[in-house]
Design an enzyme around this catalytic site. Structure first.
Site, PDB file in Angstrom:
ATOM      1  N   SER A   1      -5.331 -30.382 -28.226  1.00 40.15           N
ATOM      2  CA  SER A   1      -6.478 -30.884 -28.987  1.00 40.15           C
ATOM      3  C   SER A   1      -7.593 -31.293 -28.029  1.00 40.15           C
ATOM      4  O   SER A   1      -7.323 -31.627 -26.863  1.00 40.15           O
ATOM      5  CB  SER A   1      -6.007 -32.110 -29.778  1.00 40.15           C
ATOM      6  OG  SER A   1      -7.090 -32.845 -30.268  1.00 40.15           O
TER       7      SER A   1
ATOM      8  N   TYR B   1      -2.416 -41.131 -30.274  1.00 39.41           N
ATOM      9  CA  TYR B   1      -2.495 -39.691 -30.567  1.00 39.41           C
ATOM     10  C   TYR B   1      -3.045 -38.929 -29.362  1.00 39.41           C
ATOM     11  O   TYR B   1      -2.467 -37.919 -28.936  1.00 39.41           O
ATOM     12  CB  TYR B   1      -3.369 -39.431 -31.804  1.00 39.41           C
ATOM     13  CG  TYR B   1      -3.516 -37.942 -32.090  1.00 39.41           C
ATOM     14  CD1 TYR B   1      -2.441 -37.208 -32.607  1.00 39.41           C
ATOM     15  CD2 TYR B   1      -4.709 -37.263 -31.823  1.00 39.41           C
ATOM     16  CE1 TYR B   1      -2.552 -35.839 -32.852  1.00 39.41           C
ATOM     17  CE2 TYR B   1      -4.823 -35.900 -32.054  1.00 39.41           C
ATOM     18  CZ  TYR B   1      -3.747 -35.195 -32.579  1.00 39.41           C
ATOM     19  OH  TYR B   1      -3.861 -33.828 -32.815  1.00 39.41           O
TER      20      TYR B   1
HETATM   21  N1  LIG Z   1      -5.944 -30.134 -37.798  1.00 37.82           N
HETATM   22  C1  LIG Z   1      -6.740 -30.385 -36.770  1.00 37.82           C
HETATM   23  O1  LIG Z   1      -7.919 -30.706 -36.935  1.00 37.82           O
HETATM   24  C2  LIG Z   1      -6.222 -30.243 -35.350  1.00 37.82           C
HETATM   25  C3  LIG Z   1      -7.133 -30.289 -34.288  1.00 37.82           C
HETATM   26  C4  LIG Z   1      -6.661 -30.176 -32.988  1.00 37.82           C
HETATM   27  C5  LIG Z   1      -5.316 -30.008 -32.765  1.00 37.82           C
HETATM   28  N2  LIG Z   1      -4.455 -29.983 -33.807  1.00 37.82           N
HETATM   29  C6  LIG Z   1      -3.017 -29.791 -33.518  1.00 37.82           C
HETATM   30  O2  LIG Z   1      -2.589 -28.631 -34.214  1.00 37.82           O
HETATM   31  C7  LIG Z   1      -1.255 -28.791 -34.661  1.00 37.82           C
HETATM   32  C8  LIG Z   1      -1.178 -28.552 -36.168  1.00 37.82           C
HETATM   33  O3  LIG Z   1      -2.013 -29.501 -36.833  1.00 37.82           O
HETATM   34  P1  LIG Z   1      -2.066 -29.581 -38.428  1.00 37.82           P
HETATM   35  O4  LIG Z   1      -3.358 -30.175 -38.786  1.00 37.82           O
HETATM   36  O5  LIG Z   1      -1.659 -28.296 -39.022  1.00 37.82           O
HETATM   37  O6  LIG Z   1      -0.911 -30.655 -38.692  1.00 37.82           O
HETATM   38  P2  LIG Z   1      -0.137 -31.017 -40.043  1.00 37.82           P
HETATM   39  O7  LIG Z   1       0.014 -32.496 -40.043  1.00 37.82           O
HETATM   40  O8  LIG Z   1      -0.760 -30.390 -41.228  1.00 37.82           O
HETATM   41  O9  LIG Z   1       1.283 -30.351 -39.819  1.00 37.82           O
HETATM   42  C9  LIG Z   1       2.200 -30.858 -38.901  1.00 37.82           C
HETATM   43  C10 LIG Z   1       3.462 -30.038 -38.983  1.00 37.82           C
HETATM   44  O10 LIG Z   1       4.404 -30.558 -38.047  1.00 37.82           O
HETATM   45  C11 LIG Z   1       5.653 -30.649 -38.677  1.00 37.82           C
HETATM   46  N3  LIG Z   1       6.486 -31.676 -38.044  1.00 37.82           N
HETATM   47  C12 LIG Z   1       6.207 -32.996 -37.905  1.00 37.82           C
HETATM   48  N4  LIG Z   1       7.240 -33.610 -37.303  1.00 37.82           N
HETATM   49  C13 LIG Z   1       8.165 -32.655 -37.042  1.00 37.82           C
HETATM   50  C14 LIG Z   1       9.437 -32.660 -36.425  1.00 37.82           C
HETATM   51  N5  LIG Z   1       9.969 -33.792 -35.939  1.00 37.82           N
HETATM   52  N6  LIG Z   1      10.112 -31.493 -36.321  1.00 37.82           N
HETATM   53  C15 LIG Z   1       9.591 -30.338 -36.787  1.00 37.82           C
HETATM   54  N7  LIG Z   1       8.382 -30.281 -37.395  1.00 37.82           N
HETATM   55  C16 LIG Z   1       7.700 -31.422 -37.524  1.00 37.82           C
HETATM   56  C17 LIG Z   1       5.324 -30.994 -40.132  1.00 37.82           C
HETATM   57  O11 LIG Z   1       6.433 -30.694 -40.983  1.00 37.82           O
HETATM   58  C18 LIG Z   1       4.146 -30.064 -40.347  1.00 37.82           C
HETATM   59  O12 LIG Z   1       4.631 -28.774 -40.652  1.00 37.82           O
HETATM   60  C19 LIG Z   1      -0.825 -30.178 -34.208  1.00 37.82           C
HETATM   61  O13 LIG Z   1      -0.148 -30.051 -32.981  1.00 37.82           O
HETATM   62  C20 LIG Z   1      -2.138 -30.920 -34.017  1.00 37.82           C
HETATM   63  O14 LIG Z   1      -1.997 -31.963 -33.089  1.00 37.82           O
HETATM   64  C21 LIG Z   1      -4.869 -30.092 -35.092  1.00 37.82           C
END
Ligand SMILES: NC(=O)c1ccc[n+]([C@@H]2O[C@H](COP(=O)([O-])OP(=O)(O)OC[C@H]3O[C@@H](n4cnc5c(N)ncnc54)[C@H](O)[C@@H]3O)[C@@H](O)[C@H]2O)c1
Length: 354
Positions: free
Chosen positions: A130, A154
């Site tokens: 991120s 985070y």
């Molecule tokens: N959405 C954003 O704006 C954004 C921006 C930058 C980076 N990211 C990164 O991208 C990735 C995806 O983000 P997102 O928005 O889709 O997140 P989200 O919260 O929608 O999804 C998170 C996923 O992780 C899974 N998860 C959580 N704990 C778990 C565990 N212990 N074992 C297995 N699975 C587990 C959940 O079931 C879910 O499928 C993350 O790593 C996040 O840090 C997201």
């Protein structure tokens, strides 16, 4: 159909989440054979509604379970890993730091270690990081050579995951690439307290949108539409064909910077709801103030560039939430973010490796 993805044996973590469900859908369309580590799912999620959940092999479990990861990689002959699973919401990580560190840090080294142990099988590893991994850098826009020095739970968890991923390349030659994403938005994000979905939801419900304001002035953020983010993941996957990309990190966003108020006003304009006055709420815990990434490296080396303008992405997003929030199950309050018991979906391919 992509010939590089067709018949690839892919393991994706976080497939049931916002980004993961779009990426998994795309991988399936390209002919990949997809296995997931499924910790939870929401019956109203895009993962379920789009039918993706029924087209993949779901291994119920957690990325905190190292032996499960090793077994899944070997049992399913995994050659490609997309690691997205995380506690992805800053507020949640702030309230539950231990859980965030366990999942975001331990989960990341578990998956990387399992890939290292099975380096005879695993040829490509793509890790979700991120722009928060940079911490609150005074140097804008962020370039990839800046240190990753998060301050809050985070950010720190993402700085650590990012560094750990690079260490697996530096020390063991693991073919890993890291994507540092700005705020991703689009339909299917059930983290409804995030700025864009929350603003759309408030306006659809005739309520004032909420703007969180830090004491120092205003948050500025860089954004990316989810379809462009899918393309970014694929560009990283394809980039790994070039050994020079191994161990590298790339920024992905639109490469601009917007005030929270500007975003809210944009959405109000597109929804024709400029009549509702937003409510300003002071932010209680520290969050990074200004974020803006340079996307030059991804453009030059991976040939990736965002295709969606902000207005195009927002229009599609508004359309998605209008339909979603108006659907009977959601309107009747069945949008619980608590996962149903796994046994309630017997038709799933709920394999637990044992
Ligand atoms: N959405 C954003 O704006 C954004 C921006 C930058 C980076 N990211 C990164 O991208 C990735 C995806 O983000 P997102 O928005 O889709 O997140 P989200 O919260 O929608 O999804 C998170 C996923 O992780 C899974 N998860 C959580 N704990 C778990 C565990 N212990 N074992 C297995 N699975 C587990 C959940 O079931 C879910 O499928 C993350 O790593 C996040 O840090 C997201």
């Amino acid at each position: 159909m992509s010939h590089t993805l067709c018949d690839r044996r892919v393991l994706i973590t976080g497939a049931s989440g916002f980004m993961g469900s779009w990426l998994t859908k795309y991988l399936l369309e390209q002919g990949a054979i997809v296995t997931t580590i499924l910790a939870d799912w929401n019956p109203n999620s895009y993962f379920v509604h789009s039918g993706v959940i029924y087209q993949v092999k779901n291994i119920v479990g957690s990325i905190e379970d190292y032996s499960l990861l090793e077994k899944v990689i070997s049992d399913h002959n995994i050659n490609t890993v997309f690691h997205l699973a995380a506690i992805s919401v800053e507020g949640l990580a702030f309230e539950k730091p231990r859980q965030a560190f366990e999942i975001n840090i331990r989960g990341t080294y578990n998956i990387l270690e399992a890939c290292r142990v099975h380096s005879d099988l695993v040829q490509r590893v793509v890790v979700a990081s991120s722009d928060k991994a940079y911490g609150d850098s005074p140097i804008l826009p962020y370039t990839e050579d800046l240190p990753t020095v998060g301050k809050n739970p985070y950010d720190v968890s993402k700085s650590c995951g990012d560094m750990i991923a690079r260490s697996y390349h530096n020390s063991y030659g693991l073919p890993v690439v890291i994507g540092r994403f700005g705020n991703i938005y689009g339909g299917g994000d059930l983290n409804l307290n995030r700025l864009i979905p929350n603003t759309i939801r408030c306006l659809l419900q005739n309520q004032p949108p909420i703007i969180r304001v830090p004491i120092q002035g205003s948050f500025m953020r860089d954004f990316l539409y989810v379809q462009d983010a899918v393309n970014a993941y694929i560009a990283m996957f394809e980039g790994l064909e070039n050994p020079k990309v191994h161990g590298e990190a790339f920024n992905f966003a639109m490469g601009g910077s917007w005030k929270v108020l500007e975003i809210v006003q944009k959405i109000q304009h597109l929804m024709n709801r400029e009549d509702i006055e937003p409510v300003v709420i002071p932010q209680s815990h520290g969050e990074i103030l200004h974020q803006h990434v340079s996307i030059e490296k991804a453009q030059k080396i991976l040939g990736w560039t965002p295709r969606y303008s902000f207005n195009e992405g927002l229009r599609e997003t508004i359309e998605w939430y209008t339909e979603f929030l108006g659907s009977p199950s959601v309107a009747n309050g069945q949008n619980s973010l608590v996962a149903p018991p796994f046994s309630s979906a017997p038709e799933l391919n709920n394999q637990i490796s044992g």
